[in-house]
Design a protein around this motif. Sequence first.
Motif, PDB file in Angstrom:
ATOM      1  N   UNK A 372      78.366 -47.055  -5.498  1.00  0.00           N
ATOM      2  CA  UNK A 372      79.134 -47.382  -6.705  1.00  0.00           C
ATOM      3  C   UNK A 372      79.262 -48.892  -6.829  1.00  0.00           C
ATOM      4  N   UNK A 373      78.931 -49.408  -8.007  1.00  0.00           N
ATOM      5  CA  UNK A 373      79.066 -50.839  -8.286  1.00  0.00           C
ATOM      6  C   UNK A 373      79.235 -51.013  -9.783  1.00  0.00           C
ATOM      7  N   UNK A 374      79.279 -52.240 -10.251  1.00  0.00           N
ATOM      8  CA  UNK A 374      79.519 -52.502 -11.672  1.00  0.00           C
ATOM      9  C   UNK A 374      78.339 -52.027 -12.512  1.00  0.00           C
ATOM     10  N   UNK A 375      78.647 -51.468 -13.697  1.00  0.00           N
ATOM     11  CA  UNK A 375      77.586 -51.074 -14.611  1.00  0.00           C
ATOM     12  C   UNK A 375      76.802 -52.294 -15.069  1.00  0.00           C
ATOM     13  N   UNK A 376      75.481 -52.129 -15.200  1.00  0.00           N
ATOM     14  CA  UNK A 376      74.620 -53.247 -15.582  1.00  0.00           C
ATOM     15  C   UNK A 376      74.126 -54.073 -14.420  1.00  0.00           C
ATOM     16  N   UNK A 377      74.527 -53.715 -13.189  1.00  0.00           N
ATOM     17  CA  UNK A 377      74.064 -54.444 -12.004  1.00  0.00           C
ATOM     18  C   UNK A 377      72.556 -54.272 -11.836  1.00  0.00           C
ATOM     19  N   UNK A 414      69.415 -45.401 -13.259  1.00  0.00           N
ATOM     20  CA  UNK A 414      69.155 -46.629 -13.993  1.00  0.00           C
ATOM     21  C   UNK A 414      69.351 -46.419 -15.494  1.00  0.00           C
ATOM     22  N   UNK A 415      69.875 -47.450 -16.159  1.00  0.00           N
ATOM     23  CA  UNK A 415      70.021 -47.409 -17.607  1.00  0.00           C
ATOM     24  C   UNK A 415      68.854 -48.047 -18.319  1.00  0.00           C
ATOM     25  N   UNK A 428      62.903 -57.326  -3.187  1.00  0.00           N
ATOM     26  CA  UNK A 428      63.926 -58.035  -3.928  1.00  0.00           C
ATOM     27  C   UNK A 428      63.663 -58.133  -5.413  1.00  0.00           C
ATOM     28  N   UNK A 429      62.487 -57.662  -5.874  1.00  0.00           N
ATOM     29  CA  UNK A 429      62.165 -57.743  -7.303  1.00  0.00           C
ATOM     30  C   UNK A 429      62.972 -56.715  -8.094  1.00  0.00           C
ATOM     31  N   UNK A 430      63.388 -57.108  -9.308  1.00  0.00           N
ATOM     32  CA  UNK A 430      64.215 -56.233 -10.146  1.00  0.00           C
ATOM     33  C   UNK A 430      63.408 -55.038 -10.644  1.00  0.00           C
ATOM     34  N   UNK A 431      64.021 -53.854 -10.523  1.00  0.00           N
ATOM     35  CA  UNK A 431      63.431 -52.624 -11.063  1.00  0.00           C
ATOM     36  C   UNK A 431      64.088 -52.226 -12.388  1.00  0.00           C
ATOM     37  N   UNK A 432      65.272 -52.753 -12.650  1.00  0.00           N
ATOM     38  CA  UNK A 432      66.022 -52.415 -13.860  1.00  0.00           C
ATOM     39  C   UNK A 432      67.501 -52.638 -13.618  1.00  0.00           C
ATOM     40  N   UNK A 433      68.317 -52.103 -14.505  1.00  0.00           N
ATOM     41  CA  UNK A 433      69.767 -52.257 -14.376  1.00  0.00           C
ATOM     42  C   UNK A 433      70.432 -50.890 -14.301  1.00  0.00           C
ATOM     43  N   UNK A 434      71.598 -50.877 -13.680  1.00  0.00           N
ATOM     44  CA  UNK A 434      72.328 -49.631 -13.445  1.00  0.00           C
ATOM     45  C   UNK A 434      73.061 -49.199 -14.714  1.00  0.00           C
ATOM     46  N   UNK A 435      73.041 -47.899 -14.970  1.00  0.00           N
ATOM     47  CA  UNK A 435      73.718 -47.340 -16.141  1.00  0.00           C
ATOM     48  C   UNK A 435      75.232 -47.424 -15.961  1.00  0.00           C
TER      49      UNK A 435
END
Length: 464
Positions: A372-377, A414-415, A428-435
Amino acid sequence: MHITKLKYTTVLRNLLILAVALILAVPATADGKNRRRSRKSSAPARSMEAVRREQNAAQVKISETSSQLNTTGRELKKQLNRLNTLNADIESSTIHLRRMRTDIDSIGSHISATSDSIAILEKNLETLRSNYVEALRQLQPVTGHISTLSFVFSAKSFSEGWARVRYLRRFSRWREGKVRDIDNAIDRIAERRQHLTGLRHAQDRAYRQAEVARQQLAREHEESKQLVSSLKSRDKELRAELAEQKRRSAALDRELDRLIAEEQARIAREEAERQKKAREAERRRQKSGCSASHGGGSKADTPSARDVASARAEEMVAANNDVSKLSGSFAASKGRLLFPVAGSYKIVRRFGRQPHPTLKHVMTDNAGIDIETSGGTTVRSVYSGTVSAIFKQDGFNTIVMLRHGKYLTVYAGLGSVSVRKGERVKAGESLGTLLSDPSNYGKGILHFEIRDERRKLNPQQWVR
């Protein structure tokens, strides 16, 4: 004659009256029939209208019931999410409090050791002072009223006077050394006392922080207890939610197993195709070598069996190099892989079988960990690999699967996605952001798995 006429006239009048009555009666009868017919035809119209009103009322009731159920479901999910978060907080607070108590015990040990060292230093200082005073008393060459110069010139000979000068010099150096030892002992005692004061202040701070942490833990326990108590009355809904969660997890497992099986079959086909091409290339080389020898070519132009075997081995190594190298390096990085999200987070559900937070004697199973973490992370790759699949699944939104040789990592929840299937990504490369989940106070939950092909592994043993 007159009578007959009268009778005839009477009969005729009666007939006329009867005819008029019949004529007047027919419209009345028709009007009655029409009114009855109108009543019969209007009755169904009113009935249909009533049916429509009943249908509309039923539809409104259904919508209200559905809305209430959705609201109840969202509220239940919110309470369960809050309970999971509280349990994660309680676990974290318990570990933190345990560490603080260990630190307090360590500070206490340091205080005891420092106090003991101060006592030893003070005892040594007292001994130094006593010895110094005693040495001065015994070694003082002259009495207090005789000067040092008189002590030197009162010698009977020059050699005795020179010896007295050397003695005084040695005595002065000894005395200066003893004074330095005493000063150093005093300085060490002062430093130890200052250190002891700092330790006691640190211990006081640690005690206060531990008390704050203990109170926070007590509040979290109380809130968790109240939540569990309120949720116990919703046993049926909880079991329905658990069944739905199991269904979604099973569906995700089936989909992942299907994708992995398809990929294994594709890799096997590609490997078989490579081997087939290698055998065909080997046959062509052998055939061309035979043609060259029959055509008068030199023996040096014909590849030997050892050369052929070596070339084939090199092709096989090249074909499997990426997979074996990546698998080996991934396995060698166990315990040192990046965490899939940066910043603050909470692990609200751990790997494997664990008791349900409210239902007694009910166990749940998790194929990975829920973070659990902030949305959009930003969600990041824990290791370099290839994007094996991107798909959507009920309850998990968008899912990205990476392949690292024979190992796979799964990122669900993911969102948005910033990679494509087949793309190579770095650690470490970005895969997307969390919904962002409205039913979880705008926070997001990342479901993260690590697999050795289809075998599920505990991610907490792999990430740092």
